[in-house]
Design a protein around this motif. Structure first.
Motif, PDB file in Angstrom:
ATOM      1  N   THR A  59       4.000  -7.861 -10.827  1.00 45.05           N
ATOM      2  CA  THR A  59       2.638  -8.422 -10.712  1.00 45.05           C
ATOM      3  C   THR A  59       1.650  -7.300 -10.375  1.00 45.05           C
ATOM      4  O   THR A  59       1.897  -6.489  -9.479  1.00 45.05           O
ATOM      5  N   ARG A  60       0.556  -7.279 -11.085  1.00 50.53           N
ATOM      6  CA  ARG A  60      -0.488  -6.283 -10.829  1.00 50.53           C
ATOM      7  C   ARG A  60      -1.244  -6.699  -9.574  1.00 50.53           C
ATOM      8  O   ARG A  60      -1.731  -7.841  -9.522  1.00 50.53           O
ATOM      9  N   ILE A  61      -1.335  -5.834  -8.598  1.00 49.23           N
ATOM     10  CA  ILE A  61      -2.066  -6.222  -7.375  1.00 49.23           C
ATOM     11  C   ILE A  61      -3.563  -5.969  -7.547  1.00 49.23           C
ATOM     12  O   ILE A  61      -3.980  -5.237  -8.443  1.00 49.23           O
ATOM     13  N   GLY A  62      -4.355  -6.607  -6.682  1.00 51.68           N
ATOM     14  CA  GLY A  62      -5.810  -6.404  -6.706  1.00 51.68           C
ATOM     15  C   GLY A  62      -6.166  -5.160  -5.913  1.00 51.68           C
ATOM     16  O   GLY A  62      -5.298  -4.473  -5.370  1.00 51.68           O
ATOM     17  N   LYS A  63      -7.455  -4.925  -5.789  1.00 47.13           N
ATOM     18  CA  LYS A  63      -7.907  -3.729  -5.085  1.00 47.13           C
ATOM     19  C   LYS A  63      -7.739  -3.918  -3.569  1.00 47.13           C
ATOM     20  O   LYS A  63      -8.273  -4.888  -3.015  1.00 47.13           O
ATOM     21  N   PRO A  64      -6.986  -3.041  -2.903  1.00 42.72           N
ATOM     22  CA  PRO A  64      -6.853  -3.220  -1.444  1.00 42.72           C
ATOM     23  C   PRO A  64      -8.197  -2.997  -0.735  1.00 42.72           C
ATOM     24  O   PRO A  64      -8.862  -2.004  -0.984  1.00 42.72           O
ATOM     25  N   GLU A  65      -8.555  -3.949   0.083  1.00 42.95           N
ATOM     26  CA  GLU A  65      -9.813  -3.828   0.850  1.00 42.95           C
ATOM     27  C   GLU A  65      -9.578  -4.345   2.250  1.00 42.95           C
ATOM     28  O   GLU A  65      -8.821  -5.311   2.417  1.00 42.95           O
TER      29      GLU A  65
END
Ligand code: MSP
Length: 665
Positions: free
Chosen positions: A502-508
């Motif tokens: 799974t492609r993760i989102g941008k860590p923030e």
């Protein structure tokens, strides 16, 4: 065919409109919102009712004081309550106002049922009445104070309709015995049982001495007693006489504060029994939010508003603090210090840090995709998996989070989730993925470690969602998950549902760390601003000013001379001034305001040295409610201009000699 979901109905108390929300009220509403979210994640079709209690002497008096018709007064106040719940992300699915027509119909219908069944009769009543609590005080003599709130009682004689509460002593005791879960917690149940066992007197349920209420059909000028009116709101919100069609009644739980348990656990089931209607399944009484060891309330002047907190730290911070810090059912202390400590400790350094560590490493070492744990699993990983499974299990042994939440043990449930947060943190520290990443032969191990951390994080995110919905929704996206987190099923939560690849989102960062004293000062400054009538938005000022209403102000924003004269300003002279420890902006000043020396805390420390103030004449607002700033009592306000975008304070003064104590007009 679409699945029919089981229904779940819960309610907050219906809040009085002669005051404005503080965090004691927010506590009830936030708890209910967390339960609503949790039950939805178990597949229930949930309705949460909240609303406003708008009748009675107190409201009548507050409206009179404000010089506006009651209907206008309550409309404005109800709007403020509704806006507050919207801003806190806790709106009711139903927002019932006791001035709604459908509510009046329900109250009148309930009365008819009780009367037709022989539980209502007419009689005369003389007794001591507490206007504040809207209740007669049994056994009180003229001149006695109300035992609950300490205010003086008033002698009232009137012709009333009475409800035969005495007929329900046995049925109520039978109810409590057959359904020990009906009143929670146990300490409250014991209190109610012994009260009822001590004997119940019939209850007057109409009034002729007040006008502002729902009329008793065909019996005007009788209006309903506020509690007969208010309790019925729970039913009118979900269909009233047509409740069967909507299918939410009886309520699963009424969440209330401990001060109103008797109304809910005695009067309400008795009214419903008399009418032949189904009874709610449970009354859950929580404790009080205390400030400096006493109950937070407007009249004590120690109420803390929720808006400044959520403006500075966010809704999740307030929600987490209240549910984690306070054992549900017991009193809990509020302080800004404890709030920020929890925020930085559990949210920023705990969950926030774990999410950002894990996701950043997946981004950096795994090309931003959830790694496959297939070949590298070790004992430490299995320990984390087992820990996560125990935390997510619905059992009383561990106890798992679902068990805790099902039983309203919110603090314990959160504590359990955070044991997993800490365990994964320690696991990352000991497995050192950043070292594994430097050695190509350790690839499989690295993948297993980061998968394990991410999967545990996903489980934490699902379980914590009912309490901290906004942050968990962000982490959910950052984990690359689709769909709404609130739609996930907690009862179907299992280890291993996170899909490798799974492609993760941008860590923030979800909970940025904050600097404690600066954050507290910001919240206190906002609280202070909202409490200053002149600066506050109309509705907030009303509460601080002790019940005056925004509706009192004409549309052109001009006030009448009488309004101005309510503010008592006098010439004062500073005797002593010193800094308030731990607060950069505050000075503690003793000011002679003419025969009386007042201690005032002023936010001027960055612009005035204490020694320069001594002897100086200033203008003081002397009739403000006393309040505490950083724990120091402030009894008045020194008037200053607020200059420039930063609001630099410049003290107001006089060019000519003036006498100390002179009033400004
Ligand atoms: N209108 C009635 C309730 C009618 S319900 C059919 C009423 N209103 S209230 O606005 O005075 O209080 C509403 C709720 O807020 C109560 O449950 C009360 O216990 C709660 N709280 C008020 N101050 C509180 C704290 N300081 N702490 C926690 N809850 C507190 O009563």
């Amino acid at each position: 065919m679409a699945e029919t979901k089981p229904k779940y109905y819960l309610t907050t108390p219906i809040y009085y409109t002669n005051g404005l929300p503080h965090i004691g009220h927010a506590y009830s509403t936030i708890v209910c919102d967390a339960v609503r979210r949790y039950k939805r994640m178990l597949g229930y079709d949930v309705v949460l009712t909240t609303g406003t209690d708008e009748h009675g002497v107190n409201v009548e008096r507050a409206a009179l004081k404000a010089g506006v018709p009651e209907s206008e007064f309550v409309a404005q106040m109800a709007a403020t309550w509704r806006e507050t719940w919207d801003a806190l992300g806790t709106p009711g699915d139903e927002f019932i106002r006791t001035t709604d027509l459908k509510h009046a119909h329900t109250v009148q219908w309930l009365f008819r049922l009780c009367r037709d069944n022989g539980y209502v009769y007419k009689g005369n009543y003389t007794g001591q009445y507490c206007v504040h609590d809207n209740a007669y005080v049994a056994d009180a003599k003229p001149g006695d104070n109300c035992p609950d709130c300490g205010r003086p009682t008033e002698t009232v004689t009137e012709e009333n309709y009475f409800f035969k509460l005495s007929a329900f002593e046995k049925p109520l005791l039978d109810l409590y015995a057959k359904h020990p879960e009906f009143i929670q917690p146990e300490s409250r149940r014991n209190e109610v049982v012994s009260f009822v066992a001590g004997g119940l007197r019939d209850l007057s349920i109409t009034r002729t001495s007040i006008r502002w209420g729902i009329p008793v059909p065909g019996e005007e000028p009788h209006v309903f007693y506020v509690w007969f009116d208010a309790l019925t709101a729970y039913l009118s919100a979900v269909g009233g006489p047509e409740y069967e069609r909507q299918g939410y009644w009886p309520a699963d739980v009424h969440v209330v504060g401990k001060d109103i348990i008797r109304f809910h656990a005695i009067y309400w089931p008795a009214f419903l029994m008399a009418a032949g209607l189904p009874l709610p399944k449970q009354i859950w009484a929580h404790g009080w939010m205390l400030m400096d060891a006493s109950k937070m309330s407007k009249s004590r002047g120690n109420a803390v508003k929720p808006r400044p907190i959520v403006n500075v730290l966010g809704n999740d911070a307030l929600r987490y603090f209240l549910l984690r810090e306070v054992i549900f059912g017991q009193d809990g202390n509020f302080s800004y210090d404890a709030l920020v400590t929890r925020y930085n400790g559990d949210l920023a350094n705990g969950l926030g840090n774990l999410a950002s560590r894990t996701l950043t490493m997946i981004e950096k070492y795994c090309g931003g995709k959830i790694p496959n744990p297939a070949d590298g699993e070790g004992q430490l990983d299995r320990d984390i998996k087992q820990h996560a499974e125990l935390v997510a299990e619905d059992n009383a042994r561990t106890p798992g989070v679902p068990w805790s939440f099902n039983n309203f043990h919110f603090s314990r449930g959160l504590e359990t989730i955070w044991t997993l947060v800490s365990a994964v943190d320690a696991y990352l520290t000991s497995t050192q993925p950043w070292v594994l990443a430097e050695d190509e032969t350790k690839r499989a191990r690295l993948d297993a470690v980061l998968f394990t951390a991410a999967e545990a994080l996903r489980i934490v995110t699902v379980l914590a969602h009912p309490v901290i919905p906004a942050a968990t929704e962000k982490i959910w996206r950052q984990l690359g998950q689709n769909g709404s987190l609130g739609a996930q099923r907690i009862d179907a939560l299992q280890w291993g549902q996170l899909k490798p690849g799974t492609r993760i989102g941008k860590p923030e960062a979800v909970f940025p760390r904050v600097e404690k004293s600066e954050t507290i000062e910001r919240m206190e400054a906002m609280e202070k601003e909202a409490s200053e009538p002149a600066k506050a938005p109309a509705s907030a000022a009303a509460g601080a000013a002790g019940g005056a209403t925004p509706a009192a102000q004409p549309a052109n924003n001009k006030i009448a001379i009488e309004d101005f004269m309510k503010v008592e300003m006098r010439v004062g002279q500073v005797h002593t001034a010193e800094r308030v420890q731990g607060a950069d902006k505050l000075l503690k000043v003793n000011v002679d305001v003419g025969g009386e020396v007042r201690q005032i805390v002023a936010g001027i420390a960055q612009h005035y040295k204490p020694e320069d103030l001594v002897g100086r004449k200033v203008i003081v607002v002397v009739n403000l409610q006393p309040r505490k700033l950083r724990g120091v009592e402030s009894n008045g306000m020194i008037v200053a201009a607020s200059v420039g975008p930063e609001g630099r304070p410049v003290l107001a003064g006089f060019l000519e000699e003036v006498e100390v104590g002179a009033r400004l007009k």
